[in-house]
Write a protein that holds these residues in place. Structure first.
Motif, PDB file in Angstrom:
ATOM      1  N   MET A1514      -8.011   1.817   5.454  1.00  0.00           N
ATOM      2  CA  MET A1514      -7.004   0.863   4.977  1.00  0.00           C
ATOM      3  C   MET A1514      -5.788   1.579   4.411  1.00  0.00           C
ATOM      4  O   MET A1514      -4.637   1.206   4.675  1.00  0.00           O
ATOM      5  CB  MET A1514      -7.612  -0.045   3.902  1.00  0.00           C
ATOM      6  N   PHE A1515      -6.053   2.597   3.573  1.00  0.00           N
ATOM      7  CA  PHE A1515      -4.926   3.321   2.968  1.00  0.00           C
ATOM      8  C   PHE A1515      -4.054   3.995   4.041  1.00  0.00           C
ATOM      9  O   PHE A1515      -2.816   3.992   3.955  1.00  0.00           O
ATOM     10  CB  PHE A1515      -5.429   4.370   1.986  1.00  0.00           C
ATOM     11  N   LEU A1516      -4.679   4.561   5.051  1.00  0.00           N
ATOM     12  CA  LEU A1516      -3.923   5.247   6.087  1.00  0.00           C
ATOM     13  C   LEU A1516      -3.127   4.279   6.951  1.00  0.00           C
ATOM     14  O   LEU A1516      -2.015   4.566   7.370  1.00  0.00           O
ATOM     15  CB  LEU A1516      -4.860   6.078   6.970  1.00  0.00           C
ATOM     16  N   ASN A1517      -3.715   3.127   7.234  1.00  0.00           N
ATOM     17  CA  ASN A1517      -3.064   2.184   8.152  1.00  0.00           C
ATOM     18  C   ASN A1517      -2.039   1.298   7.460  1.00  0.00           C
ATOM     19  O   ASN A1517      -0.941   1.062   7.983  1.00  0.00           O
ATOM     20  CB  ASN A1517      -4.123   1.295   8.822  1.00  0.00           C
ATOM     21  N   HIS A1518      -2.429   0.761   6.298  1.00  0.00           N
ATOM     22  CA  HIS A1518      -1.555  -0.213   5.648  1.00  0.00           C
ATOM     23  C   HIS A1518      -0.495   0.402   4.734  1.00  0.00           C
ATOM     24  O   HIS A1518       0.468  -0.273   4.363  1.00  0.00           O
ATOM     25  CB  HIS A1518      -2.411  -1.206   4.841  1.00  0.00           C
ATOM     26  N   LEU A1519      -0.673   1.633   4.327  1.00  0.00           N
ATOM     27  CA  LEU A1519       0.240   2.229   3.340  1.00  0.00           C
ATOM     28  C   LEU A1519       1.142   3.298   3.963  1.00  0.00           C
ATOM     29  O   LEU A1519       1.603   4.214   3.266  1.00  0.00           O
ATOM     30  CB  LEU A1519      -0.561   2.828   2.177  1.00  0.00           C
ATOM     31  N   ARG A1520       1.362   3.163   5.253  1.00  0.00           N
ATOM     32  CA  ARG A1520       2.302   4.092   5.871  1.00  0.00           C
ATOM     33  C   ARG A1520       3.718   3.829   5.332  1.00  0.00           C
ATOM     34  O   ARG A1520       4.099   2.679   5.119  1.00  0.00           O
ATOM     35  CB  ARG A1520       2.307   3.935   7.387  1.00  0.00           C
ATOM     36  N   GLU A1521       4.457   4.900   5.151  1.00  0.00           N
ATOM     37  CA  GLU A1521       5.793   4.779   4.559  1.00  0.00           C
ATOM     38  C   GLU A1521       6.711   4.012   5.501  1.00  0.00           C
ATOM     39  O   GLU A1521       6.745   4.246   6.706  1.00  0.00           O
ATOM     40  CB  GLU A1521       6.386   6.168   4.286  1.00  0.00           C
ATOM     41  N   GLY A1522       7.408   3.065   4.938  1.00  0.00           N
ATOM     42  CA  GLY A1522       8.315   2.262   5.722  1.00  0.00           C
ATOM     43  C   GLY A1522       7.703   0.981   6.248  1.00  0.00           C
ATOM     44  O   GLY A1522       8.399   0.116   6.769  1.00  0.00           O
ATOM     45  N   ARG A1523       6.380   0.859   6.117  1.00  0.00           N
ATOM     46  CA  ARG A1523       5.715  -0.356   6.626  1.00  0.00           C
ATOM     47  C   ARG A1523       5.600  -1.366   5.487  1.00  0.00           C
ATOM     48  O   ARG A1523       5.249  -1.030   4.369  1.00  0.00           O
ATOM     49  CB  ARG A1523       4.327  -0.013   7.159  1.00  0.00           C
ATOM     50  N   SER A1524       5.903  -2.653   5.820  1.00  0.00           N
ATOM     51  CA  SER A1524       5.799  -3.699   4.798  1.00  0.00           C
ATOM     52  C   SER A1524       4.334  -4.006   4.512  1.00  0.00           C
ATOM     53  O   SER A1524       3.463  -3.809   5.370  1.00  0.00           O
ATOM     54  CB  SER A1524       6.528  -4.958   5.267  1.00  0.00           C
ATOM     55  N   LEU A1525       4.111  -4.495   3.324  1.00  0.00           N
ATOM     56  CA  LEU A1525       2.714  -4.704   2.876  1.00  0.00           C
ATOM     57  C   LEU A1525       2.570  -6.115   2.327  1.00  0.00           C
ATOM     58  O   LEU A1525       3.365  -6.531   1.476  1.00  0.00           O
ATOM     59  CB  LEU A1525       2.374  -3.676   1.787  1.00  0.00           C
ATOM     60  N   HIS A1526       1.513  -6.835   2.844  1.00  0.00           N
ATOM     61  CA  HIS A1526       1.172  -8.143   2.262  1.00  0.00           C
ATOM     62  C   HIS A1526       0.191  -7.874   1.138  1.00  0.00           C
ATOM     63  O   HIS A1526      -1.017  -7.662   1.356  1.00  0.00           O
ATOM     64  CB  HIS A1526       0.551  -9.065   3.325  1.00  0.00           C
ATOM     65  N   TYR A1527       0.735  -7.847  -0.075  1.00  0.00           N
ATOM     66  CA  TYR A1527      -0.033  -7.304  -1.195  1.00  0.00           C
ATOM     67  C   TYR A1527      -1.324  -8.075  -1.451  1.00  0.00           C
ATOM     68  O   TYR A1527      -2.391  -7.479  -1.666  1.00  0.00           O
ATOM     69  CB  TYR A1527       0.851  -7.295  -2.453  1.00  0.00           C
ATOM     70  N   GLY A1528      -1.267  -9.402  -1.446  1.00  0.00           N
ATOM     71  CA  GLY A1528      -2.487 -10.199  -1.754  1.00  0.00           C
ATOM     72  C   GLY A1528      -3.605  -9.937  -0.768  1.00  0.00           C
ATOM     73  O   GLY A1528      -4.775  -9.725  -1.156  1.00  0.00           O
ATOM     74  N   GLU A1529      -3.289  -9.970   0.474  1.00  0.00           N
ATOM     75  CA  GLU A1529      -4.298  -9.710   1.506  1.00  0.00           C
ATOM     76  C   GLU A1529      -4.841  -8.306   1.384  1.00  0.00           C
ATOM     77  O   GLU A1529      -6.064  -8.075   1.523  1.00  0.00           O
ATOM     78  CB  GLU A1529      -3.647  -9.930   2.870  1.00  0.00           C
ATOM     79  N   PHE A1530      -3.889  -7.350   1.102  1.00  0.00           N
ATOM     80  CA  PHE A1530      -4.314  -5.964   0.988  1.00  0.00           C
ATOM     81  C   PHE A1530      -5.269  -5.782  -0.192  1.00  0.00           C
ATOM     82  O   PHE A1530      -6.338  -5.151  -0.069  1.00  0.00           O
ATOM     83  CB  PHE A1530      -3.062  -5.090   0.817  1.00  0.00           C
TER      84      PHE A1530
END
Length: 1596
Positions: A1514-1530
């Motif tokens: 999850m950290f590698l896929n969702h926290l890539r720099e420049g990528r938007s994040l849906h915080y609640g789902e994350f």
């Protein structure tokens, strides 16, 4: 080769010499080249073909024919070139062509002409070929062309045009064909539908008609004399009906004009009865076209031909049409013709021809129409009518013969017209009348008078520049036309001789005809010469018959006076003198021998000055009077002269001369009564307020006194006793009939009269009357008494006249020395009076010639040294002149100033002769320091005394040896020559001793006309070297004054002498250096000349080479900010590298020696102290800038690069935030507000920045300066808060562009790390920190040295220094990454110590330590970091929630980097990860984007160490720099994985989240409850008991 050649004999001669078989090849080559698009090449080809055709015309014509047939598709522009060449060859060689060649050319041209129905240029060229061949082979041409002219078929456009052109070029050959051509052509007129075809039919009919008329006019030469007009009349009339009734009504204007052009010549061939029948329609139809066409020429030309044809048939219809004709044609003439549009001029000509036709047939009606229009108020109408009158006078003389009186009487009103254009037209009418005998009629004199009046028109004083199309006419133009007309009538129209002679003499004497005298005299002279040819007495004037003629006395007086100004008014004086010569027989019969001899001589002497010319004329008058020797004649003559005086009131020069003539004539009078009577009349009638009148009257009295001294003096005294002067001018007896001003003018005139009497009268008679009568009366008139009190006059004229009169009296006494000893007892009184006049003049201006006149008078009053002084007589004291104010003569105008200086020179010479000693010369210098060079050679070294002022005199005269004026150079050399020999006598040399150097001046003097100024300057220098040592400084001071000399050569010579003296003898002047420097500065302020500036720089350089410390100290003592002249002096020290280096070292020492600033306590309680710059380092910094701004300073700056850079860098650091002293702040404000170029800032920091920048540029580091400038770092350096940032940019630029300079710079900077000034330590640390960011320190083996010195400053009391130390150590990772492993432990220890810094309230040091440590971790070995990994992690954990985003960002990033080393301490570091996990996840909602990215980075780095594959992915896929994040789902997914992998951590995670319920950041406060919610949602029931609900609900 052919194409590149010129179309001259070079190419063509080669072509001609080719063999017969080569003609075709050469011609073909040329014709192939016609495809070239260059117009010049095409022109060359055309010329070459024509030249070939001159030698072998038939060969070339055959070649062209064959080429065009073979190249049927050749583009038409290129065909045109060949066809034009053929036309030229045919024209030039028509007689040489045989029939076969002609037939070939005709066939080719015919085919080319009709090849296309579209009209092209090449068809026109082909038609022109046919016309050229038709000059000789008309039958062959017609045979070919007529095949293309078939009945019932509309012919080709160019067939008709060829017929038309042939009819013009070969009339006799073409006319026999015209009857058949017209018969074929007439039916075709109705077939023509297109405008261009109709136009060409009209063109053909026009030329056919003109050709037929020419044929009929020359039947005697025609081949068929039986041809008659009737042969063509019916066909022409049939064509006329089509053209007039149909085509003339067409809308197309060009077609209508073509029809009109054709109808004109056609009208001559129409049957008479048909023409008569058509005239009522034809003439109105033609006249109506004037309204439709702006271009009327073709209409007028056709109308004129129609009118001529009508008159030829004796038409009665013209009588009915006359009014409409006149009414339409008259406005055509009234509209002015524009010379720039030729057709408008031609239209005028044709309309005038129409009037000629009408005037010959209807003279009465035409005149009845025209003459009333002369009274029109419209200027154009009057001018046009006059033009028509001139035309009909010239062209209808027989019809106008009986109308002459009527016409003359009608001209009365135009003669009074003031309009210039009307005047010009009248002049032209007068000229026409003169040729046809009008002026011989009664009333003709008025015409002649009008012509003379126009000759006398005054020239426009300020003529306006007329555009080419301007309608306005100047008086000068009318005058010029009138002058030419009068001369032509006098010389070319024989019948005018008796009209003009002697009538024109009536206009010679009236003053209003003065401007006409030149043409009048020329005409009269020519007429008189023609009369002389008729017989001896024919030219004599019959005064008994011509009562209105002026008398011989009046003529002689007038012409003689006018002759006094030979070149005035178009040389009227010369013309008058020549006329006078011609009239000698009519003046007096005895004058012929004298005048025949003297007048031609006078005509050769017109280049004399005005004074000399008048003297010649007066001598001529004297000889004339002697030749006449008739008292009665002379008496009448002088009375006529006096009568004419009043006529010359507007001509002061002529009137002045007339007075002299009267005086001369009175002198020749034997009747004393007449003399006194005329003198009395002159005194009573003179206009005393005019200067020329006063001068003339006084001259008259003076000249008269030559022969009548007693009568002249008696008349002057008698006039004073007359009614005008019978009462004294007292307080209550002012002149009743004259104003005060006029009385002063009368007195001035009388005083002047006495002066002229004294100068002109015989000396043996006048000397005895000077004091007894003349001076007595002069001072009686000058001094006015009111109630017994002497009143000083203020009238300038009276003063000047008194001065001039006394001067003339003094001259008379000097010139009369041979008459015996004359005792002039009033001399001292007169000198004193002159001095008083000069004293009264303003000292700062020169508006009047009083000084000049008074000086001249004093010169004559001073006795020459050789004249004995009469016993008992007091000699005037020259010291009287001392207070006159001659120290500086104000420059009040070139002429007046020059005259005054000349008078001063003569006066000084006279005075100097009284005391020929240095002391006497010194007195002259006191009287006038600018006395002319020519007074000094009067000195003689016979009496030897100490020559104490030699230096001043040498300084005064030596530079003048190079003066721009040759005469001054010569005088100056003479002066110096005398001075040096006087000095040699003083040194003990014998008077006959000859010095080689001094004698060399004589040799030099020979070449002074075109001098070599280099030699002159060298000579001036040698002169200066002869001055004794005790006068050296006075010599220099005097020479410095010479720098302001207005003559560039003299000021340049002074500079050469100054610099040479200082080179040779300047070593002894150390104590005087400050004074000399001050003088140099003052002279630079006075003079703005480039050569002075350069010479002053050289002077400063010479002084500095001998006394550099004194020069530097003197210049540093100059006021700040340095003015431009001080800057110039500083820059002069950059001339020689060795000296410049020494100067720079001295200035560096002065910058470093004194403290850079002083602390100043504030006056108010609690106010902070401020730093005030110390003056010496500030001045030295400014001086360094000026020296280094000179390009010549480059080598010296390179030699001292490191010391200069370090000193200026540290100076810059010490000036940040430092203020100017109060006294300099006000100067800075005044300097910035002054006009002119923006001054350089004096602010300590700004001046330091500018100086450092100049040093970099001059030291070859322009790239460094540009890089710093583009980054805006100069401004950063001046900012106290961001100074270190600017230094960082500078260090980076130095590392990139000036690496080899760094070792010495680093060496010189290292000691400043221990400086007492925080600013210097900050600057040095910042500089070193950035150097470590570059690999250059490693390449230069400076890394360890810089690192060690930087490490030593970790305990520096200045926080910023400690921070910059850590930054620099961290920069090793980017500058020398390969060295990090070697020094890893040391670097890490420094970073940890920085994070533990206790004296860091704002955590700046810790922040820098974390940022630097993050950079180092990529390069350190794991073993170095393992020991302190846990410590670092624990130390940075508090910064995760810091209020400063930089700290949060740096600590989180560092935490991410540390996680890479966690595998060896997995459990220990895993615990730190869990402690920070909640914080990192919540700060994904941080308000700072940088912190969010740092959290993403840290979580990605920590993921592998958490032992949970799901979280890692999850950290590698969702926290890539420049990528938007849906915080609640994350967070939901993260909590799911956490509870699956670490359910036992639930309570710990909840407690950590509870801490953030009170976070300052809203998003984080919102994220914490959501985090807990998701944790509880995903926890197993087995672990739910870990949750403390009470604590959770309370949020604590």
């Amino acid at each position: 080769m052919i194409l590149g050649a010129e179309p001259g004999e070079g190419v063509c001669s080669v072509l001609v010499e080719s063999n017969h078989k080569g003609w075709w090849r050469l011609a073909t080559t040329l014709m192939d080249a016609t495809t070239d698009k260059d117009p010049l090449v095409q022109e060359q080809i055309y010329n070459a073909l024509c030249y070939l055709g001159e030698s072998e015309p038939e060969e070339i014509l055959h070649s062209c024919d064959e080429y065009l047939r073979q190249h049927d598709k050749l583009a038409y522009p290129h065909r045109v070139i060949i066809l034009k060449a053929m036309e030229t060859v045919v024209k030039n060689n028509i007689a040489l062509l045989d029939k076969s060649t002609a037939k070939v050319v005709i066939f080719l041209a015919s085919n080319e002409m009709t090849k296309s129905k579209v009209i092209r240029d090449w068809q026109q060229a082909a038609s022109s070929v046919l016309v050229a061949v038709g000059q000789r082979f008309i039958n062959k041409v017609m045979e070919e062309v007529l095949t293309k002219f078939q009945p019932g078929i509309l012919p080709h456009y160019f067939v008709l045009q060829t017929f038309a052109n042939l009819s013009v070029s070969n009339v006799f050959g073409m006319v026999p064909f015209l009857n058949s051509i017209l018969g074929t052509m007439l039916p075709m007129l109705g077939m023509a539908k297109q405008d261009h075809m109709k136009s060409v039919f009209c063109y053909a009919l026009q030329h056919f008609s003109e050709s037929i008329q020419e044929y009929l006019a020359n039947l005697d030469k025609a081949p068929d004399p039986t041809v008659r007009k009737d042969t063509f009349s019916n066909e022409i009339f049939s064509a006329y009906e089509v053209l007039f009734n149909s085509w003339l009504q067409h809308r197309e204007a060009k077609l209508r004009l073509a029809v009109v052009e054709a109808i004109g010549p056609m009208s001559h061939l129409m049957p008479g009865e048909k023409l008569e029948e058509q005239l009522p329609k034809l003439i109105p139809g033609i006249l109506a076209l004037y309204k439709k066409h702006t271009e009327a020429f073709y209409i007028s030309k056709s109308l004129c031909q129609i009118l001529e044809a009508s008159v030829n048939i004796g038409s009665r219809s013209l009588d009915v049409q006359l009014d409409s004709l006149l009414g339409t044609l008259h406005p055509q003439i009234c509209a002015p013709a524009d010379p720039s549009v030729p057709l408008t001029v031609k239209n005028h000509t044709e309309v005038l021809r129409c009037f000629t036709v009408l005037a010959c047939s209807f003279p009465d009606r035409v005149l009845a129409f025209l003459l009333p229009k002369l009274e029109s108020s419209n200027e154009r109408t009057r001018v046009g009518t006059l033009l028509i009158m001139r035309q009909i006078i010239n062209s209808a003389p027989s019809q106008m013969e009986i109308k002459k009186p009527f016409i003359l009487s009608s001209m009365k009103l135009p003669l009074q017209d003031s309009n210039n254009k009307v005047k010009r037209a009248v002049v032209q009418v007068v000229s026409a009348m003169a040729h046809h005998g009008y002026l011989e009629q009664p009333g003709g004199e008025a015409m002649v008078e009008f012509l003379v009046r126009q000759c006398a028109l005054a020239s426009d004083l300020h003529p306006k520049k007329q555009p080419p199309d301007a309608e306005d006419l100047t008086s000068d133009s009318v005058q010029s036309i009138s002058i030419n007309t009068l001369f032509l009538l006098s010389t070319t129209v024989d019948r005018m001789n008796n009209v003009l002679w002697p009538y024109l003499l009536e206009f010679v004497t009236p003053i209003q005809f003065t401007n006409a005298l030149t043409p009048l005299c020329r005409s009269l002279m020519y007429l008189a010469m023609k009369k002389e040819e008729e017989g001896e007495n024919a030219s004599l004037i019959r005064y008994d018959v011509n009562a209105n003629l002026p008398s011989p006395y009046a003529l002689t007086t007038r012409l003689l006076v006018v002759s006094s100004q030979p070149h005035a008014g178009a040389c009227r004086g010369v013309a008058a003198l020549r006329l006078l010569h011609v009239l000698h027989g009519s003046v007096h019969p005895s004058l012929a021998p004298l005048w025949s001899k003297r007048v031609p001589l006078l005509n050769t002497e017109q280049s004399l000055s005005q004074k000399e010319w008048e003297e010649k004329l007066l001598l001529f008058l004297q000889e004339t009077l002697a030749a006449v020797a008739d008292s009665a004649w002379i008496g009448h003559f002088v009375m006529e002269m006096c009568r004419q005086l009043s006529s010359y009131n507007g001509f002061p020069m002529e009137k002045n001369f007339l007075y002299k003539c009267i005086g001369t004539t009175l002198g020749a009078c034997s009747s004393k009564d007449l003399v006194q009577k005329q003198l009395q009349e002159l005194l009573e009638t003179a206009r005393y307020h005019e200067e020329a009148e006063r001068e003339g009257l006084a001259s008259c009295f003076g000249i008269c006194a030559i022969n009548h001294l007693e009568e002249t003096l008696a008349k002057l005294e008698e006039f004073v006793r007359s009614d005008v002067f019978k009462k004294s001018v007292g307080l209550f007896s002012i002149f009743k009939d004259r104003s005060d001003n006029e009385v002063e003018k009368i007195k001035s005139t009388l005083i002047l009269c006495y002066g002229y009497v004294a100068i002109y009268a015989p000396k043996e008679l006048v000397l005895s009357r000077i004091e007894a009568d003349i001076l007595k009366n002069i001072f009686q008139y000058f001094n006015t008494k009111v109630l017994g009190i002497k009143v000083e006059t203020k009238d300038l004229t009276l003063k000047l006249c008194l001065i001039r009169s006394i001067c003339m009296i003094s001259q008379a006494i000097c010139n009369g020395g041979k008459c015996g000893d004359f005792s002039f007892s009033r001399k001292a009184e007169l000198v004193a009076q002159m001095v008083e006049f000069m004293k009264a003049e303003p000292q700062d201006t020169m508006r009047t010639p009083i000084r000049q006149r008074a000086m001249i008078t004093c010169t004559y009053l001073v006795y020459p040294s050789s004249a004995p002084i009469p016993a008992g007589m007091t000699e005037p004291d020259p010291s009287l002149l001392h207070p006159v104010g001659l120290m500086v003569l104000p420059h009040g105008g070139c002429v007046l100033y020059g005259d005054t200086m000349s008078a001063l020179k003569d006066l000084l010479k006279s005075l100097l002769q009284r005391n020929l000693t240095p002391h006497g010369l010194q007195d002259m210098e006191l009287l006038c320091p600018c006395s002319p060079c020519s007074v000094l050679p009067c000195l003689s070294p016979q009496t030897v005394i100490p020559f104490y002022n030699l230096s001043v005199l040498v300084a005064l005269f030596s530079p003048r040896c190079s003066d721009a004026v040759a005469s001054v150079r010569l005088h100056a050399v003479d002066c110096v020559y005398c001075l040096l020999y006087i000095q040699l006598c003083y040194e003990g040399f014998a008077r006959d001793h000859r010095d080689e150097m001094v004698e060399g001046l004589k040799v030099l003097k020979k070449g002074l006309e075109e001098p070599d100024f280099t030699v002159l300057f060298h000579t001036c220098n040698n002169m200066a070297m002869r001055v004794p040592p005790d006068q050296l400084m006075s010599l220099l001071l005097a020479l410095f004054e010479g720098l302001v000399d207005p003559d560039r050569n003299c000021s340049r010579a002074a500079t050469v002498m100054i610099n040479s003296l200082l080179k040779e003898r300047g070593a002894v002047l150390q104590e005087k250096v400050p004074d000399i420097m001050s003088i140099i500065h003052s002279k630079l302020e006075e003079v703005d000349e480039e050569h002075i500036r350069k010479a002053a720089q050289q002077t400063v350089y010479i002084l500095a080479s001998q006394h550099k410390s004194v020069v530097v100290s003197s210049l540093l003592g100059s006021a700040l900010p340095f003015d431009s002249h001080t800057c110039t002096m500083w820059r002069s020290l950059a001339t020689e590298p060795t000296l410049t280096s020494e100067i720079l070292e001295q200035l560096l020492e002065k910058v470093n020696r004194d403290v850079p600033y002083k602390e100043s306590k504030g006056f108010l309680l609690g106010s902070s102290s401020e730093r005030i710059a110390t003056p010496l380092p500030l001045a030295a910094t400014c001086a360094l800038y000026e020296i280094m701004s000179a390009p010549e300073a480059g080598p010296a700056v390179l030699g001292l690069y490191a010391p200069l850079f370090v000193t200026l860098l540290l100076r810059l650091s010490c000036t940040v935030g430092v203020q100017l002293p109060k006294n300099l702040q006000s100067r800075e404000r005044r300097s910035s507000s002054s006009q002119g170029p923006a001054p350089r800032s004096l602010h300590p920091c700004s001046s330091a920045v500018q100086t450092l920048k100049a040093m970099l540029v001059r030291g070859g580091s322009e790239e460094v300066a540009r890089a710093v400038d583009s980054a805006g770092a100069w401004d950063l350096m001046a900012s106290p808060e961001r100074h270190h940032e600017g230094i960082t940019v500078l260090a980076g630029a130095m590392a990139r562009h000036a690496g080899p300079r760094l070792p010495l710079i680093v060496k010189n900077l290292i000691p400043t790390l221990s400086s007492v000034f925080d600013s210097q330590r900050i600057t040095t640390t910042a500089f070193f920190a950035e150097l470590l960011n570059s690999n250059v320190v490693n390449d230069l083996l400076l890394l360890e040295t810089v690192m060690d010195n930087m490490t030593g400053r970790q305990k520096d009391p200045c926080t910023l220094v400690r921070m910059l130390v850590l930054r620099g150590l961290g920069n090793v990772a980017s500058g020398s990454p390969d060295k990090v492993r070697k020094h890893g432990a040391k670097l890490l220890a420094s970073m940890v110590n920085g994070m533990d810094d206790k004296d860091d309230p704002h955590n700046l040091v810790a922040l820098e330590a974390m940022s630097s440590l993050s950079k180092l971790l990529d390069h350190v070995e794991e073993r170095d970091i393992q020991s302190m990994l846990l410590h670092i992690a624990i130390r940075i954990r508090p910064f995760f929630d810091s209020e400063q985003p930089e700290l949060r960002h740096s600590s989180i990033v560092l935490f991410g980097h540390l996680s890479r080393f966690s595998h060896s301490h997995c459990e220990v570091f895993f615990e730190q990860i869990l402690n920070g996990l909640v914080t990192l996840l919540l700060h994904l909602q941080d308000p700072s984007p940088e912190v969010v990215n740092a959290c993403k980075f840290a979580l990605r780095m920590c993921g592998p160490s958490m032992g949970c594959e799901g979280l890692r992915d999850m950290f590698l896929n969702h926290l890539r720099e420049g990528r938007s994040l849906h915080y609640g789902e994350f967070i939901n997914n993260v909590c799911k994985h956490l509870m699956q992998s670490y359910p036992e951590m639930l309570n710990r995670l909840i407690l950590t989240n509870l801490f953030y319920f009170k976070s300052n950041w809203v998003d984080i406060r919102a994220a914490a409850p959501m985090f807990i919610g998701f944790l509880v949602l995903h926890v197993d029931e087995d672990h739910c008991q870990q949750v403390d609900l009470d604590q959770l609900i309370s949020g604590e």
